[in-house]
Write a protein that holds these residues in place. Structure first.
Motif, PDB file in Angstrom:
ATOM      1  N   TYR A   1       0.851  -1.193   0.000  1.00 12.08           N
ATOM      2  CA  TYR A   1       0.000   0.000   0.000  1.00 12.08           C
ATOM      3  C   TYR A   1       0.888   1.245   0.000  1.00 12.08           C
ATOM      4  O   TYR A   1       1.945   1.245   0.622  1.00 12.08           O
ATOM      5  CB  TYR A   1      -0.893   0.047   1.250  1.00 12.08           C
ATOM      6  N   VAL A   2       0.408   2.294  -0.667  1.00  7.34           N
ATOM      7  CA  VAL A   2       1.084   3.597  -0.664  1.00  7.34           C
ATOM      8  C   VAL A   2       0.015   4.679  -0.633  1.00  7.34           C
ATOM      9  O   VAL A   2      -0.983   4.581  -1.347  1.00  7.34           O
ATOM     10  CB  VAL A   2       1.937   3.813  -1.934  1.00  7.34           C
ATOM     11  N   PHE A   3       0.235   5.708   0.189  1.00  5.44           N
ATOM     12  CA  PHE A   3      -0.654   6.860   0.137  1.00  5.44           C
ATOM     13  C   PHE A   3       0.105   8.112   0.549  1.00  5.44           C
ATOM     14  O   PHE A   3       1.003   8.059   1.381  1.00  5.44           O
ATOM     15  CB  PHE A   3      -1.913   6.656   0.992  1.00  5.44           C
ATOM     16  N   PRO A   4      -0.238   9.247  -0.071  1.00  7.18           N
ATOM     17  CA  PRO A   4       0.410  10.515   0.275  1.00  7.18           C
ATOM     18  C   PRO A   4      -0.212  11.113   1.532  1.00  7.18           C
ATOM     19  O   PRO A   4      -1.400  10.918   1.804  1.00  7.18           O
ATOM     20  CB  PRO A   4       0.131  11.393  -0.944  1.00  7.18           C
ATOM     21  N   ALA A   5       0.599  11.828   2.297  1.00  6.47           N
ATOM     22  CA  ALA A   5       0.119  12.455   3.527  1.00  6.47           C
ATOM     23  C   ALA A   5       0.934  13.718   3.791  1.00  6.47           C
ATOM     24  O   ALA A   5       2.012  13.910   3.242  1.00  6.47           O
ATOM     25  CB  ALA A   5       0.254  11.493   4.699  1.00  6.47           C
ATOM     26  N   VAL A   6       0.392  14.564   4.661  1.00  6.95           N
ATOM     27  CA  VAL A   6       1.055  15.800   5.075  1.00  6.95           C
ATOM     28  C   VAL A   6       1.161  15.777   6.587  1.00  6.95           C
ATOM     29  O   VAL A   6       0.201  15.437   7.287  1.00  6.95           O
ATOM     30  CB  VAL A   6       0.253  17.040   4.609  1.00  6.95           C
ATOM     31  N   SER A   7       2.323  16.154   7.094  1.00  7.96           N
ATOM     32  CA  SER A   7       2.538  16.186   8.533  1.00  7.96           C
ATOM     33  C   SER A   7       1.907  17.430   9.131  1.00  7.96           C
ATOM     34  O   SER A   7       2.085  18.535   8.628  1.00  7.96           O
ATOM     35  CB  SER A   7       4.040  16.187   8.822  1.00  7.96           C
ATOM     36  N   LEU A   8       1.158  17.249  10.224  1.00  6.60           N
ATOM     37  CA  LEU A   8       0.543  18.373  10.914  1.00  6.60           C
ATOM     38  C   LEU A   8       1.384  18.828  12.102  1.00  6.60           C
ATOM     39  O   LEU A   8       1.246  19.936  12.580  1.00  6.60           O
ATOM     40  CB  LEU A   8      -0.861  18.002  11.393  1.00  6.60           C
ATOM     41  N   GLY A   9       2.229  17.950  12.592  1.00  6.21           N
ATOM     42  CA  GLY A   9       3.123  18.286  13.692  1.00  6.21           C
ATOM     43  C   GLY A   9       4.535  18.367  13.151  1.00  6.21           C
ATOM     44  O   GLY A   9       4.732  18.439  11.949  1.00  6.21           O
ATOM     45  N   PRO A  10       5.517  18.328  14.029  1.00  2.00           N
ATOM     46  CA  PRO A  10       6.886  18.409  13.523  1.00  2.00           C
ATOM     47  C   PRO A  10       7.175  17.251  12.598  1.00  2.00           C
ATOM     48  O   PRO A  10       6.880  16.123  12.968  1.00  2.00           O
ATOM     49  CB  PRO A  10       7.745  18.326  14.766  1.00  2.00           C
ATOM     50  N   PRO A  11       7.696  17.424  11.445  1.00  2.00           N
ATOM     51  CA  PRO A  11       7.907  18.693  10.746  1.00  2.00           C
ATOM     52  C   PRO A  11       6.615  19.159  10.086  1.00  2.00           C
ATOM     53  O   PRO A  11       6.123  18.524   9.155  1.00  2.00           O
ATOM     54  CB  PRO A  11       8.973  18.358   9.713  1.00  2.00           C
ATOM     55  N   GLY A  12       6.038  20.228  10.531  1.00  2.11           N
ATOM     56  CA  GLY A  12       4.737  20.721  10.070  1.00  2.11           C
ATOM     57  C   GLY A  12       4.705  21.044   8.593  1.00  2.11           C
ATOM     58  O   GLY A  12       5.607  21.659   8.061  1.00  2.11           O
ATOM     59  N   GLY A  13       3.658  20.602   7.937  1.00  2.00           N
ATOM     60  CA  GLY A  13       3.423  20.915   6.530  1.00  2.00           C
ATOM     61  C   GLY A  13       4.292  20.159   5.538  1.00  2.00           C
ATOM     62  O   GLY A  13       4.197  20.382   4.343  1.00  2.00           O
ATOM     63  N   ALA A  14       5.111  19.251   6.007  1.00  2.00           N
ATOM     64  CA  ALA A  14       5.981  18.490   5.107  1.00  2.00           C
ATOM     65  C   ALA A  14       5.179  17.387   4.417  1.00  2.00           C
ATOM     66  O   ALA A  14       4.281  16.796   5.003  1.00  2.00           O
ATOM     67  CB  ALA A  14       7.153  17.897   5.882  1.00  2.00           C
ATOM     68  N   GLY A  15       5.529  17.103   3.173  1.00  2.00           N
ATOM     69  CA  GLY A  15       4.866  16.048   2.418  1.00  2.00           C
ATOM     70  C   GLY A  15       5.567  14.712   2.586  1.00  2.00           C
ATOM     71  O   GLY A  15       6.803  14.647   2.666  1.00  2.00           O
ATOM     72  N   PHE A  16       4.765  13.660   2.650  1.00  2.00           N
ATOM     73  CA  PHE A  16       5.293  12.313   2.831  1.00  2.00           C
ATOM     74  C   PHE A  16       4.516  11.327   1.976  1.00  2.00           C
ATOM     75  O   PHE A  16       3.381  11.588   1.584  1.00  2.00           O
ATOM     76  CB  PHE A  16       5.183  11.879   4.299  1.00  2.00           C
ATOM     77  N   LEU A  17       5.123  10.188   1.737  1.00  2.00           N
ATOM     78  CA  LEU A  17       4.444   9.018   1.200  1.00  2.00           C
ATOM     79  C   LEU A  17       4.558   7.933   2.262  1.00  2.00           C
ATOM     80  O   LEU A  17       5.665   7.635   2.724  1.00  2.00           O
ATOM     81  CB  LEU A  17       5.096   8.537  -0.095  1.00  2.00           C
TER      82      LEU A  17
END
Length: 122
Positions: free
Chosen positions: A23-39
């Motif tokens: 499985y893979v899904f994109p996400a954004v961090s709300l805490g540290p590191p805030g606003g960073a994009g992740f998979l």
């Protein structure tokens, strides 16, 4: 909408060809590191959080965190959008990926609830 095969290939390159991506899904961090994009990538062996390029959430560049496969992704919290806590991170993702999170958890914690894979070759 599932992530493209090109994104999966980029993740596979970063993780190593020996890892089978489930499985893979994109996400954004709300805490540290805030606003960073992740998979978030779930393989047969573990769960990896891959950091992506700024403004290019389809381009993983580093392994930010790794967890064993028995790590539960849920429960999904809805405020206002779907969120999960993974390690010390709070990740928000598009509603369309809630089924992916649920399926990844069910595969390990309740496999009898999963339907057969309709596209096993992907």
């Amino acid at each position: 909408m599932p992530v493209s095969s090109a994104v999966r290939d980029r993740c596979r390159t970063l993780l190593g060809a020996r890892e089978e991506i489930r499985y893979v899904f994109p996400a954004v961090s709300l805490g540290p590191p805030g606003g960073a994009g992740f998979l978030v990538v779930v393989t047969g062996a573990g769960v990896s959080v891959l950091g992506t390029r700024v403004l290019r959430s389809d381009r993983p560049v580093s392994v930010h965190a790794s967890f064993p496969r028995r790590t539960r992704l849920g429960p999904i919290r809805w405020r206002p959008g779907p969120r999960i806590e993974l390690g010390s991170m709070t990740l928000e993702f598009d509603e369309e990926y809630a089924a992916v999170v649920a399926a990844a958890d069910a595969e390990v914690f309740a496999p009898e609830t999963l339907p057969p894979d309709p596209l096993p070759h992907l």
